[in-house]
Scaffold this motif. Structure first.
Motif, PDB file in Angstrom:
ATOM      1  N   LEU A 115       0.838  -1.202   0.000  1.00  0.00           N
ATOM      2  CA  LEU A 115       0.000   0.000   0.000  1.00  0.00           C
ATOM      3  C   LEU A 115       0.870   1.248   0.000  1.00  0.00           C
ATOM      4  CD1 LEU A 115      -2.742  -1.113   2.573  1.00  0.00           C
ATOM      5  CD2 LEU A 115      -2.724  -1.398   0.081  1.00  0.00           C
ATOM      6  N   ASN A 116       1.581   1.452  -1.088  1.00  0.00           N
ATOM      7  CA  ASN A 116       2.475   2.606  -1.229  1.00  0.00           C
ATOM      8  C   ASN A 116       1.776   3.676  -2.063  1.00  0.00           C
ATOM      9  OD1 ASN A 116       4.668   1.104  -0.001  1.00  0.00           O
ATOM     10  ND2 ASN A 116       4.851   0.013  -1.948  1.00  0.00           N
ATOM     11  N   TYR A 117       1.554   4.837  -1.460  1.00  0.00           N
ATOM     12  CA  TYR A 117       0.847   5.909  -2.140  1.00  0.00           C
ATOM     13  C   TYR A 117       1.590   7.231  -1.948  1.00  0.00           C
ATOM     14  CZ  TYR A 117      -2.942   2.479  -1.797  1.00  0.00           C
ATOM     15  OH  TYR A 117      -3.693   1.332  -1.854  1.00  0.00           O
ATOM     16  N   PRO A 118       1.520   8.125  -2.951  1.00  0.00           N
ATOM     17  CA  PRO A 118       2.081   9.478  -2.765  1.00  0.00           C
ATOM     18  C   PRO A 118       1.368  10.178  -1.608  1.00  0.00           C
ATOM     19  CG  PRO A 118       1.521   9.072  -5.076  1.00  0.00           C
ATOM     20  CD  PRO A 118       0.932   7.943  -4.287  1.00  0.00           C
ATOM     21  N   GLN A 119       2.043  11.128  -0.982  1.00  0.00           N
ATOM     22  CA  GLN A 119       1.462  11.805   0.174  1.00  0.00           C
ATOM     23  C   GLN A 119       0.181  12.566  -0.169  1.00  0.00           C
ATOM     24  OE1 GLN A 119       4.483  14.230   2.017  1.00  0.00           O
ATOM     25  NE2 GLN A 119       5.256  12.516   3.231  1.00  0.00           N
ATOM     26  N   ASN A 120       0.036  12.974  -1.438  1.00  0.00           N
ATOM     27  CA  ASN A 120      -1.165  13.724  -1.818  1.00  0.00           C
ATOM     28  C   ASN A 120      -2.337  12.813  -2.194  1.00  0.00           C
ATOM     29  OD1 ASN A 120      -0.151  12.736  -4.204  1.00  0.00           O
ATOM     30  ND2 ASN A 120      -0.141  14.695  -5.299  1.00  0.00           N
ATOM     31  N   ASP A 121      -2.138  11.509  -2.087  1.00  0.00           N
ATOM     32  CA  ASP A 121      -3.210  10.544  -2.360  1.00  0.00           C
ATOM     33  C   ASP A 121      -3.940  10.259  -1.050  1.00  0.00           C
ATOM     34  OD1 ASP A 121      -4.774   8.239  -2.825  1.00  0.00           O
ATOM     35  OD2 ASP A 121      -3.401   7.549  -4.385  1.00  0.00           O
ATOM     36  N   PRO A 122      -5.271  10.445  -1.009  1.00  0.00           N
ATOM     37  CA  PRO A 122      -6.023  10.180   0.227  1.00  0.00           C
ATOM     38  C   PRO A 122      -5.805   8.769   0.778  1.00  0.00           C
ATOM     39  CG  PRO A 122      -7.399  11.330  -1.360  1.00  0.00           C
ATOM     40  CD  PRO A 122      -6.140  10.960  -2.084  1.00  0.00           C
ATOM     41  N   LEU A 123      -5.459   7.827  -0.079  1.00  0.00           N
ATOM     42  CA  LEU A 123      -5.235   6.463   0.384  1.00  0.00           C
ATOM     43  C   LEU A 123      -3.964   6.329   1.215  1.00  0.00           C
ATOM     44  CD1 LEU A 123      -6.372   4.286  -2.669  1.00  0.00           C
ATOM     45  CD2 LEU A 123      -7.459   4.461  -0.418  1.00  0.00           C
ATOM     46  N   SER A 124      -3.083   7.328   1.132  1.00  0.00           N
ATOM     47  CA  SER A 124      -1.886   7.284   1.977  1.00  0.00           C
ATOM     48  C   SER A 124      -2.282   7.414   3.448  1.00  0.00           C
ATOM     49  CB  SER A 124      -0.907   8.397   1.591  1.00  0.00           C
ATOM     50  OG  SER A 124      -1.438   9.683   1.894  1.00  0.00           O
ATOM     51  N   VAL A 125      -3.335   8.174   3.710  1.00  0.00           N
ATOM     52  CA  VAL A 125      -3.837   8.318   5.083  1.00  0.00           C
ATOM     53  C   VAL A 125      -4.439   6.998   5.554  1.00  0.00           C
ATOM     54  CG1 VAL A 125      -5.450   9.557   6.572  1.00  0.00           C
ATOM     55  CG2 VAL A 125      -4.273  10.764   4.727  1.00  0.00           C
ATOM     56  N   VAL A 126      -5.122   6.312   4.660  1.00  0.00           N
ATOM     57  CA  VAL A 126      -5.717   5.019   4.984  1.00  0.00           C
ATOM     58  C   VAL A 126      -4.620   4.003   5.305  1.00  0.00           C
ATOM     59  CG1 VAL A 126      -7.055   3.086   4.066  1.00  0.00           C
ATOM     60  CG2 VAL A 126      -7.763   5.435   3.578  1.00  0.00           C
ATOM     61  N   ALA A 127      -3.589   3.965   4.456  1.00  0.00           N
ATOM     62  CA  ALA A 127      -2.492   3.024   4.675  1.00  0.00           C
ATOM     63  C   ALA A 127      -1.788   3.310   5.988  1.00  0.00           C
ATOM     64  CB  ALA A 127      -1.503   3.107   3.505  1.00  0.00           C
ATOM     65  N   ARG A 128      -1.556   4.578   6.292  1.00  0.00           N
ATOM     66  CA  ARG A 128      -0.898   4.948   7.554  1.00  0.00           C
ATOM     67  C   ARG A 128      -1.747   4.499   8.743  1.00  0.00           C
ATOM     68  NH1 ARG A 128       2.719   8.628  10.227  1.00  0.00           N
ATOM     69  NH2 ARG A 128       2.246   8.281  12.428  1.00  0.00           N
ATOM     70  N   ALA A 129      -3.053   4.673   8.653  1.00  0.00           N
ATOM     71  CA  ALA A 129      -3.933   4.282   9.756  1.00  0.00           C
ATOM     72  C   ALA A 129      -3.897   2.770   9.989  1.00  0.00           C
ATOM     73  CB  ALA A 129      -5.364   4.740   9.470  1.00  0.00           C
ATOM     74  N   LEU A 130      -3.771   2.010   8.912  1.00  0.00           N
ATOM     75  CA  LEU A 130      -3.679   0.556   9.048  1.00  0.00           C
ATOM     76  C   LEU A 130      -2.391   0.165   9.764  1.00  0.00           C
ATOM     77  CD1 LEU A 130      -4.953  -0.514   5.507  1.00  0.00           C
ATOM     78  CD2 LEU A 130      -6.174  -0.775   7.669  1.00  0.00           C
ATOM     79  N   TRP A 131      -1.293   0.799   9.371  1.00  0.00           N
ATOM     80  CA  TRP A 131      -0.014   0.509  10.034  1.00  0.00           C
ATOM     81  C   TRP A 131      -0.037   0.991  11.489  1.00  0.00           C
ATOM     82  CZ3 TRP A 131       3.304  -2.964   8.851  1.00  0.00           C
ATOM     83  CH2 TRP A 131       3.538  -3.331   7.530  1.00  0.00           C
ATOM     84  N   ASP A 132      -0.672   2.123  11.733  1.00  0.00           N
ATOM     85  CA  ASP A 132      -0.800   2.620  13.112  1.00  0.00           C
ATOM     86  C   ASP A 132      -1.487   1.578  13.986  1.00  0.00           C
ATOM     87  OD1 ASP A 132       0.409   4.992  12.479  1.00  0.00           O
ATOM     88  OD2 ASP A 132      -1.388   6.233  12.674  1.00  0.00           O
ATOM     89  N   ARG A 133      -2.588   1.057  13.499  1.00  0.00           N
ATOM     90  CA  ARG A 133      -3.364   0.090  14.277  1.00  0.00           C
ATOM     91  C   ARG A 133      -2.561  -1.184  14.532  1.00  0.00           C
ATOM     92  NH1 ARG A 133      -6.057  -1.477  18.339  1.00  0.00           N
ATOM     93  NH2 ARG A 133      -7.509  -3.208  17.999  1.00  0.00           N
TER      94      ARG A 133
END
Length: 291
Positions: A115-133
């Motif tokens: 789940l590698n996304y550019p920082q300006n892609d809203p899915l980057s926030v989703v991927a970060r939240a998954l790793w956070d959890r």
């Protein structure tokens, strides 16, 4: 990771790391629907993230900026940041001295999704939240001793915003980087500051230990000194405002100077036979390469 493939000559492998970084940037992760995101959130809440007793390792930082563009066709675009903490972690994992999130069922699952996304892609926030959890669950499940590699960890990193708080709230953890859990304050910022200052002290002690060992080679001593210098330089960079007028490090808090590094007491981490054998074998390989 096979022990025979463990290497620490990071300076010789930078081209392959750059190639991998460019490949990730050129191939962003898959598009996800709201239903798929919800399914992933549910899945990672169930997957196993446990680690063996006294083997857990958290890592963050050691990101080094370069002047090399991540996109060869755009010299004015974003530059490549070389990531070294994960390489250091791979050494300890390969030697059987540590077990990180990436070794768990949950970590492997999420890593393989890419789940590698550019920082300006809203899915980057989703991927970060998954790793956070997933990271929070991993840190909360640790038992016994835990090791942390976090030189240069950014303030908004997963470690400093999620994992460290979970570690400090986990009463099943007995030591952090060999220092008894009771010495660490409950606040994340104060705990991180102590962790980093202790790491310098810990590296100094190891250098003194290996220097005093009658069977230690000159290469072992030189490696320990290099590691001490590197960790101190990272500390000086990250906490420059805390240094004295001549770059003196702040003193250790009361009780810490007399505290034991439990890794030395029980012969783990760099005090282990596996680590010393690895450094000695590295010396042999270096000599053979010069013949």
């Amino acid at each position: 990771m096979q022990k025979a493939k463990v290497r620490r000559d990071f300076g010789l492998t930078w081209k392959s790391r750059l190639e991998q970084a460019r490949l990730r940037a050129a191939t962003p992760g898959p598009q996800l629907t709201d239903q798929q995101i919800a399914s992933l959130q549910h899945t990672i809440s169930l997957l196993d993230v446990s680690s063996p007793h006294n083997k857990a390792l958290l890592w963050s930082g050691k990101d080094v900026p370069t002047s090399v563009p991540i996109n060869e066709t755009d010299p004015n675009g974003p530059m490549w940041w070389d990531k070294l903490a994960c390489l250091e972690v791979d050494v300890f994992r390969g030697l059987g001295l540590a077990f990180s999130l990436e070794d768990t069922q949950g970590g492997r699952f999420l890593h393989d999704l890419q789940l590698n996304y550019p920082q300006n892609d809203p899915l980057s926030v989703v991927a970060r939240a998954l790793w956070d959890r997933l990271s929070c669950r991993f840190a909360a499940a640790v038992t016994g001793c835990i090791e942390v590699i976090a030189e240069g960890a950014f303030g908004d990193s997963v470690f400093r915003t999620v994992e460290l708080e979970a570690v400090l709230s986990n009463d099943k953890i007995t030591t952090i980087n060999g220092l008894a859990r009771r010495y660490f304050p409950s606040g994340c910022d104060d705990a991180y500051f102590l962790l980093r200052r202790w790491d310098v002290e810990r590296s100094r002690r190891y250098y003194e230990f290996i220097t005093a060992c009658a069977d230690a080679t000159s290469y072992e001593r030189a490696t320990a000194l290099d590691d001490l210098r590197e960790i101190q330089l990272w500390y000086e960079q990250d906490f420059f405002s805390h240094l004295g007028p001549n770059r003196e490090l702040p003193g250790l808090p009361d009780g810490i100077a007399e505290a034991s590094d439990q890794a030395q007491v029980v012969g783990t981490w760099k005090y282990s036979a596996a680590w010393r054998e690895f450094i000695q074998q590295t010396e042999v390989e270096c000599r053979n390469s010069l013949r």
